[in-house]
Design an enzyme around this catalytic site. Sequence first.
Site, PDB file in Angstrom:
ATOM      1  N   GLU A   1      -1.133  -2.844 -11.480  1.00 46.13           N
ATOM      2  CA  GLU A   1      -0.712  -1.466 -11.194  1.00 46.13           C
ATOM      3  C   GLU A   1       0.815  -1.406 -11.144  1.00 46.13           C
ATOM      4  O   GLU A   1       1.443  -2.117 -10.361  1.00 46.13           O
ATOM      5  CB  GLU A   1      -1.295  -1.015  -9.851  1.00 46.13           C
ATOM      6  CG  GLU A   1      -1.006   0.444  -9.579  1.00 46.13           C
ATOM      7  CD  GLU A   1      -1.519   0.905  -8.224  1.00 46.13           C
ATOM      8  OE1 GLU A   1      -1.291   0.188  -7.231  1.00 46.13           O
ATOM      9  OE2 GLU A   1      -2.129   1.983  -8.166  1.00 46.13           O
TER      10      GLU A   1
ATOM     11  N   GLY B   1      -4.740  -3.276   1.735  1.00 43.09           N
ATOM     12  CA  GLY B   1      -6.135  -2.897   1.997  1.00 43.09           C
ATOM     13  C   GLY B   1      -6.970  -4.102   2.403  1.00 43.09           C
ATOM     14  O   GLY B   1      -7.788  -4.026   3.322  1.00 43.09           O
TER      15      GLY B   1
ATOM     16  N   GLU C   1      -8.979   3.385   0.172  1.00 40.11           N
ATOM     17  CA  GLU C   1      -8.592   4.016  -1.101  1.00 40.11           C
ATOM     18  C   GLU C   1      -7.404   3.235  -1.625  1.00 40.11           C
ATOM     19  O   GLU C   1      -6.290   3.389  -1.115  1.00 40.11           O
ATOM     20  CB  GLU C   1      -8.171   5.478  -0.870  1.00 40.11           C
ATOM     21  CG  GLU C   1      -9.268   6.395  -0.412  1.00 40.11           C
ATOM     22  CD  GLU C   1     -10.249   6.740  -1.511  1.00 40.11           C
ATOM     23  OE1 GLU C   1     -10.023   6.358  -2.674  1.00 40.11           O
ATOM     24  OE2 GLU C   1     -11.256   7.383  -1.196  1.00 40.11           O
TER      25      GLU C   1
ATOM     26  N   GLY D   1      -3.650   3.048   0.283  1.00 36.68           N
ATOM     27  CA  GLY D   1      -2.452   2.266  -0.007  1.00 36.68           C
ATOM     28  C   GLY D   1      -2.763   1.177  -1.011  1.00 36.68           C
ATOM     29  O   GLY D   1      -3.727   1.285  -1.782  1.00 36.68           O
ATOM     30  N   SER D   2      -1.960   0.142  -0.988  1.00 38.36           N
ATOM     31  CA  SER D   2      -2.092  -0.899  -2.007  1.00 38.36           C
ATOM     32  C   SER D   2      -3.308  -1.786  -1.735  1.00 38.36           C
ATOM     33  O   SER D   2      -3.774  -1.898  -0.599  1.00 38.36           O
ATOM     34  CB  SER D   2      -0.822  -1.756  -2.005  1.00 38.36           C
ATOM     35  OG  SER D   2      -0.670  -2.348  -0.740  1.00 38.36           O
ATOM     36  N   THR D   3      -3.765  -2.443  -2.776  1.00 35.70           N
ATOM     37  CA  THR D   3      -4.932  -3.321  -2.649  1.00 35.70           C
ATOM     38  C   THR D   3      -4.614  -4.502  -1.730  1.00 35.70           C
ATOM     39  O   THR D   3      -5.446  -4.910  -0.918  1.00 35.70           O
ATOM     40  CB  THR D   3      -5.360  -3.794  -4.049  1.00 35.70           C
ATOM     41  OG1 THR D   3      -5.697  -2.613  -4.803  1.00 35.70           O
ATOM     42  CG2 THR D   3      -6.564  -4.711  -4.002  1.00 35.70           C
TER      43      THR D   3
ATOM     44  N   LYS E   1      -0.967   7.638  10.849  1.00 33.54           N
ATOM     45  CA  LYS E   1       0.346   7.036  10.601  1.00 33.54           C
ATOM     46  C   LYS E   1       0.751   7.313   9.164  1.00 33.54           C
ATOM     47  O   LYS E   1       0.205   6.733   8.233  1.00 33.54           O
ATOM     48  CB  LYS E   1       0.325   5.521  10.823  1.00 33.54           C
ATOM     49  CG  LYS E   1       1.738   4.959  10.822  1.00 33.54           C
ATOM     50  CD  LYS E   1       1.798   3.474  10.550  1.00 33.54           C
ATOM     51  CE  LYS E   1       1.802   3.115   9.104  1.00 33.54           C
ATOM     52  NZ  LYS E   1       2.914   3.637   8.297  1.00 33.54           N
TER      53      LYS E   1
HETATM   54  P1  NAD Z   1       1.180   0.188   1.070  1.00 31.77           P
HETATM   55  O1  NAD Z   1      -0.109  -0.517   1.061  1.00 31.77           O
HETATM   56  O2  NAD Z   1       2.419  -0.604   1.059  1.00 31.77           O
HETATM   57  O3  NAD Z   1       1.286   1.140   2.348  1.00 31.77           O
HETATM   58  C1  NAD Z   1       0.334   2.142   2.619  1.00 31.77           C
HETATM   59  C2  NAD Z   1       0.377   2.438   4.101  1.00 31.77           C
HETATM   60  O4  NAD Z   1      -0.043   1.289   4.808  1.00 31.77           O
HETATM   61  C3  NAD Z   1       1.762   2.779   4.642  1.00 31.77           C
HETATM   62  O5  NAD Z   1       1.624   3.781   5.631  1.00 31.77           O
HETATM   63  C4  NAD Z   1       2.203   1.471   5.275  1.00 31.77           C
HETATM   64  O6  NAD Z   1       3.139   1.637   6.325  1.00 31.77           O
HETATM   65  C5  NAD Z   1       0.882   0.943   5.817  1.00 31.77           C
HETATM   66  N1  NAD Z   1       0.835  -0.506   6.022  1.00 31.77           N
HETATM   67  C6  NAD Z   1       1.553  -1.480   5.428  1.00 31.77           C
HETATM   68  N2  NAD Z   1       1.221  -2.685   5.928  1.00 31.77           N
HETATM   69  C7  NAD Z   1       0.249  -2.483   6.845  1.00 31.77           C
HETATM   70  C8  NAD Z   1      -0.511  -3.325   7.688  1.00 31.77           C
HETATM   71  N3  NAD Z   1      -0.343  -4.638   7.714  1.00 31.77           N
HETATM   72  N4  NAD Z   1      -1.434  -2.773   8.498  1.00 31.77           N
HETATM   73  C9  NAD Z   1      -1.648  -1.438   8.499  1.00 31.77           C
HETATM   74  N5  NAD Z   1      -0.939  -0.585   7.736  1.00 31.77           N
HETATM   75  C10 NAD Z   1      -0.013  -1.091   6.907  1.00 31.77           C
HETATM   76  O7  NAD Z   1       1.099   1.195  -0.155  1.00 31.77           O
HETATM   77  P2  NAD Z   1       2.215   2.184  -0.665  1.00 31.77           P
HETATM   78  O8  NAD Z   1       3.188   1.384  -1.432  1.00 31.77           O
HETATM   79  O9  NAD Z   1       2.690   3.035   0.457  1.00 31.77           O
HETATM   80  O10 NAD Z   1       1.371   3.144  -1.625  1.00 31.77           O
HETATM   81  C11 NAD Z   1       1.140   2.857  -2.945  1.00 31.77           C
HETATM   82  C12 NAD Z   1      -0.242   2.287  -3.134  1.00 31.77           C
HETATM   83  O11 NAD Z   1      -1.222   3.203  -2.631  1.00 31.77           O
HETATM   84  C13 NAD Z   1      -0.604   2.078  -4.583  1.00 31.77           C
HETATM   85  O12 NAD Z   1      -1.256   0.846  -4.739  1.00 31.77           O
HETATM   86  C14 NAD Z   1      -1.574   3.210  -4.878  1.00 31.77           C
HETATM   87  O13 NAD Z   1      -2.448   2.997  -5.929  1.00 31.77           O
HETATM   88  C15 NAD Z   1      -2.270   3.350  -3.583  1.00 31.77           C
HETATM   89  N6  NAD Z   1      -2.892   4.671  -3.497  1.00 31.77           N
HETATM   90  C16 NAD Z   1      -4.263   4.767  -3.562  1.00 31.77           C
HETATM   91  C17 NAD Z   1      -4.868   6.021  -3.535  1.00 31.77           C
HETATM   92  C18 NAD Z   1      -6.359   6.181  -3.617  1.00 31.77           C
HETATM   93  O14 NAD Z   1      -6.839   7.238  -3.243  1.00 31.77           O
HETATM   94  N7  NAD Z   1      -7.117   5.204  -4.078  1.00 31.77           N
HETATM   95  C19 NAD Z   1      -4.089   7.152  -3.451  1.00 31.77           C
HETATM   96  C20 NAD Z   1      -2.705   7.000  -3.416  1.00 31.77           C
HETATM   97  C21 NAD Z   1      -2.113   5.761  -3.426  1.00 31.77           C
END
Ligand code: NAD
Length: 491
Positions: free
Chosen positions: A381, A230, A247, A225-227, A172
């Site tokens: 962040e 996560g 991640e 994605g975000s902490t 996704k």
């Molecule tokens: P986000 O957590 O909002 O979303 C990430 C993904 O998760 C998206 O596809 C979103 O649709 C999905 N998502 C959202 N809610 C969900 C849920 N309840 N269940 C399952 N999936 C869900 O993050 P973002 O704003 O898209 O990305 C930015 C964040 O990602 C930042 O915190 C960044 O540091 C992190 N990031 C980490 C790495 C790494 O390798 N450590 C790399 C890139 C980005």
Amino acid sequence: MQTQLFIDGEFVDSLDGSTLDVHDPHDNSLLATIAEGREADIDRAVTAAKRAKSSWGSMAAADRGRLILKLADAIEDDVDYLSLLESRDTGHPVRDTRNLDVPRTAATFRYFGGMADKFQGSVVPVEQGFLDYVVPTPLGVVGQIVPWNFPVMFTSWKMAPALAAGNTVVMKPAEITPLSALRIAELAAEVGFPAGVINVVPGYGATAGQRIVDHPDIAKVSFTGSTAVGRQVARGAAESLKQVHLELGGKGANIVFPDANIIAAVNGTAFGIFHNQGQACIAASRLIIHESIAEEFLEKFVALAASIKVGDPKDPSTEMGPLTTPMHRDRVLSYVEQSITEGGEVLLGGRAPSNPALALGSYIEPTIVRISSDSRAACEEVFGPFMTVHTFSTDEQALEIANSVDYGLGGGLWTRDLSRAHKTARELNAGMVWINSYKRVNPGSPFGGMGSSGYGREMGFEAMREYTEPKAIWVNVDAQLPPFYPRNANG
Ligand code: NAD
């Protein structure tokens, strides 16, 4: 441009006809309306992936590898289209998508295509008469959830090792930036991937994402994605005892020691924070600089940052594009306000560029703020072209500031002193450390973090281990089994 879901080898609409809009961050105009995958579409994709898993998992590893290598070639041949698509979808300058993101995507598929038939099991030296061999076994169907900041690259980081290890995939992409993952699915179909092996279902986190986390037939969820999300993913996956790989966010420390090569450090720091508008989990978002060189460094650094060409990402001369959404731009700008209330001094930027041609887009000037290392802006962040500056007088102090946040993802240091370099690298709380550079990645080098940055690793042999289960098989070759119940030894 593909605007449907990719399920079971074909492009299809979502079952209930839902759609979502994708915007161009340069002017926030509508770029595409695409099918929105929902729970039932994830279920469809999982059914297809489940059906495909036994033939894909039992295919000769070299044959799996050959298909992945073909996909790498197809991505490379598609660089003009894919790099422009990614640039328009994310706002990332085409100069970078063309020269970094798409080549790195192809390189990652190539690395894991080559890895498919080289990742092998082992034989354990156990007691005489027994053979104990360990086979890395695919997990089955893996769910992969990707963010919006480097969508094309992250598609390869997640898909390539999972496929090489013999798993089938339901991915996704982020709802904001789904286009490049759909293009990769299309290229995979063209080079001959069997139906069901790769499924790409764009949709929202609360619906499609959550269904991946909950689905009982998904063996593992790999989430970037975000902490905050996560944590939700880990909690949700606990219900079905799904494996989880996380991640998450970061707050990179970039330490410049007094003996550093200043010109190199200025240049590397600028790339570390301003590349992709600072929307990188490993961004060098905290400059921790020795007080004796701070003024000289900042003079050069502010001048370089001020000269960065901010503009339309489609223009090949643009060095920094817009942030990916207006909402995210507003969030980043709120940290400028926050910094000022916390006593911070804005050394550069902190606002939208004055160029009227950029007025409709989500642009922010490169921003540098000198502020206390325990301020919110220095601990949370921000995920934008926003760097905080902190000074230190001793090496211990530098490490203390660097390690004072909850994150532990990437970090850098600049020095000519070998012992100081290794010692600091050893003591930095980070999964990746760059000495006299910043933000290097390679498909062979493990990528991931600790603490609030998550657990597990992408890339390298570690990624293959993430996507396999070691199965130990014991064979009695010629061992005499001892009589376990001696009184009945002769029946
Ligand atoms: P986000 O957590 O909002 O979303 C990430 C993904 O998760 C998206 O596809 C979103 O649709 C999905 N998502 C959202 N809610 C969900 C849920 N309840 N269940 C399952 N999936 C869900 O993050 P973002 O704003 O898209 O990305 C930015 C964040 O990602 C930042 O915190 C960044 O540091 C992190 N990031 C980490 C790495 C790494 O390798 N450590 C790399 C890139 C980005």
